[in-house]
Design an enzyme around this catalytic site. Sequence first.
Site, short mmCIF file in Angstrom:
data_model
loop_
_atom_site.label_atom_id
_atom_site.label_comp_id
_atom_site.label_asym_id
_atom_site.label_seq_id
_atom_site.Cartn_x
_atom_site.Cartn_y
_atom_site.Cartn_z
N HIS A 187 3.43 -0.53 -7.21
CA HIS A 187 2.39 -0.53 -6.18
C HIS A 187 0.73 0.00 -6.23
O HIS A 187 0.75 0.85 -6.67
CB HIS A 187 3.06 -0.77 -4.62
CG HIS A 187 3.63 0.67 -4.24
ND1 HIS A 187 2.61 1.61 -3.87
CD2 HIS A 187 4.67 1.24 -4.76
CE1 HIS A 187 3.22 2.65 -3.00
NE2 HIS A 187 4.49 2.41 -3.53
N GLU B 40 3.03 -1.83 -0.26
CA GLU B 40 4.76 -1.38 0.41
C GLU B 40 4.58 -0.72 1.47
O GLU B 40 5.66 -0.41 1.84
CB GLU B 40 4.50 -0.83 -1.54
CG GLU B 40 5.84 -1.00 -1.81
CD GLU B 40 6.66 0.75 -1.50
OE1 GLU B 40 7.75 0.51 -0.90
OE2 GLU B 40 5.89 1.49 -0.50
N GLU B 41 3.72 0.25 1.36
CA GLU B 41 3.95 1.73 2.08
C GLU B 41 4.04 1.08 3.36
O GLU B 41 3.95 2.08 4.37
CB GLU B 41 3.07 1.89 2.34
CG GLU B 41 3.22 3.46 1.03
CD GLU B 41 3.90 4.14 0.56
OE1 GLU B 41 5.08 3.91 1.37
OE2 GLU B 41 3.76 4.42 -0.84
N ASP C 125 3.08 8.48 -5.92
CA ASP C 125 3.35 6.99 -5.80
C ASP C 125 3.02 5.91 -4.72
O ASP C 125 1.90 6.51 -3.84
CB ASP C 125 4.67 7.71 -4.54
CG ASP C 125 5.40 6.79 -3.20
OD1 ASP C 125 5.19 5.33 -3.79
OD2 ASP C 125 5.35 7.05 -1.93
N ASP D 70 -0.76 0.71 -2.68
CA ASP D 70 -1.37 1.40 -2.03
C ASP D 70 -0.52 2.54 -1.48
O ASP D 70 -0.29 3.01 -1.97
CB ASP D 70 -1.26 0.74 -0.72
CG ASP D 70 0.60 0.29 -0.36
OD1 ASP D 70 1.24 -0.35 -1.40
OD2 ASP D 70 1.15 0.47 0.85
N HIS E 24 4.32 11.24 -0.06
CA HIS E 24 3.89 10.80 1.21
C HIS E 24 3.85 12.58 1.91
O HIS E 24 4.14 11.98 3.50
CB HIS E 24 5.05 10.83 1.75
CG HIS E 24 5.90 9.30 1.28
ND1 HIS E 24 6.07 8.61 2.05
CD2 HIS E 24 4.78 8.41 -0.35
CE1 HIS E 24 6.10 7.17 1.62
NE2 HIS E 24 5.20 7.29 0.71
N ASP F 119 11.34 -1.00 -10.64
CA ASP F 119 10.13 -0.57 -9.69
C ASP F 119 10.44 0.82 -9.81
O ASP F 119 11.35 1.55 -10.04
CB ASP F 119 10.90 -1.28 -8.62
CG ASP F 119 10.00 -1.41 -7.42
OD1 ASP F 119 8.79 -0.60 -7.32
OD2 ASP F 119 9.71 -2.41 -6.02
ZN ZN Z 1 5.85 3.90 -3.41
#
Ligand code: ZN
Length: 607
Positions: A188, A259-260, A225, A190, A581, A288
């Site tokens: 992803h 995705e987030e 991420d 984002d 994150h 993934d």
């Molecule tokens: Zn992710």
Amino acid sequence: MEKAHSRDLLPVTTACSYGTRSRSSSWRNLAFYVLLIAVGWALSQPASLELSSLHRVARTAASDLDLLVSDYLPLSAAQKHRVPKCPAQPAALAPAIDWRPDLNDTWLSESAARLGAAVQIPTISYDGMGEPGEDTRFQVFATFHEHLASTYPLIHERSELRKINTWGLLYKVAGTDASLKPSLLAAHQDVVPVPDETLDQWEHPPFSGYYDEQKGLVWGRGSSDDKGMLVAVMEAAEYLLAEGWAPKRTLYILSGFDEEVGGGRGAMEIGRVLLEELGEDSIEFILDEGGLGIGQEHGVDVAMPAVGEKGYLDVKMDVRAPGGHSSMPPDHTAIGIMSKLVEALEAKPHEAKLTPQSPVLTHLICVADAIDAGHAASRPTRKQQEGFQLTKKMRKYLRNPRRWPSVAMTIDATGTRVERFIIKTSQAVDVIGGGAKANALPEYVSALVNQRIIEGTEEIMQRMERVLRPVAKRFGLKVDAFGKGSSLQDGAQQTGVGASGSLTLSVVESSEPTPASPTNTSAFATLAGTIKHVFPGENGRERLVTPVIMTGNTDSRHLLKLTRNIWKFNPNTYSSKSAKHTVNENMGIRSHAETARFIHALLRNFD
Ligand SMILES: [Zn+2]
């Protein structure tokens, strides 16, 4: 580490040394002693011991006896059948051309710059974003797309690129053999926001994409991420095309943009398009983000792709109570009652479980087999291996279905958070609000409970209702649990909340756990062989490829119908602190190169 729930542990029965004595006579002796102990214990209790307690004592003794029997008698065929086998471990599978970007210093610094540039574009997903074509906060994705187009010209020249729902990317490199199912790589675009209050804690600013050559780290939000993965995918595909690769198997690269925040507009929409065009079970495999990476578990070298993910359930608890002046309050205000509800939930955490369907059980059995076959590095000491200890007894219990609850409870009591939450449903009260004024009784209080589930959503909802109803009853609240009507409870007088008080439970968001992808397919063997080639074990040891599950969710849960083979795997060293994150997210450039090499090898091996 969190406090162990020692009360949850089964009474631990000690192993006996029977040696060569005949089993049946040992059995009779053992049964006799266990019953003797049980009766002795019962007699030592006060005379007022109720019949039901005696019943319980007898039942516990019987079940302990049963467990002991199962420890020493051979398992029945049916029991044996329930014990999962470690997936076959194929030989390392070298691709026709073996690309080594990890050994190329020029490539390392150039790719670090390309990853850094991707990080500099703040493709942030916010809660409550508007429509993709309308909310201007999405505009930054256009810049990101331009960056991809100018950085990876061959992919953009040789593939068909569709933009789905404005910002979703779907690249298709057409294969020459239409009879082969396509491969699909997902990553992803984002990233999660960076709270202003944490800015001063970043070693390098979160959107700097700064490359510290000395440490070999690219810094910034998304470096790990999931732009790390997306850039590695693009690097591998670009290199393959530069090598003159003309794939037999069509390749799709899918990149969502939300995705987030659930992936409902990105991956879900792209998945819908693919399903319409290709139909069910039309893709060979999907790779993934996720998994537990590459590492050593209990002295055994392992790679841990996730083959399934937990489900998700957000439940809102609303307590309503009559307002009024706070000079004459009831014994418990709505806030007090809410605190009792939260307390009741936290007093009953979910149970850890190991079932034949759980990939984690398979993973543990693989590791136990390797230790028992002498394939582990020197046994890690208690200090080196934090968390759950895979002792001789635990290894034996893993192969006995009746002992699985005991292993699960031991993991729950002694394991790290990762070890615990890959085998149990988590529960966290994450949001609470209520009350308006110092002199007014709160009329409305709400709390949000987030649960990452291994059981079905229905089972969890029923469980919540069972735990919360007695509390509601104590305070005389009407209960409306998940829209299933309401009933007036007793006890209204006791607290003064009265018949107008209520507790409402409602689902805010939910998804079921995904089914585990099989590990006995030739596709999984190709994945495992590729991993073994790119990430051989240390000192000549074998790297076991063992399945686990994800505690979080990914975009690929929207793609379930396209294939049975969905693997979530960032092949990074999982002990490395990539800080997804949170502050100081980073990506080791060598690990990044290994990821690119792995994807290159995987695509070649599948062709
Ligand atoms: Zn992710």
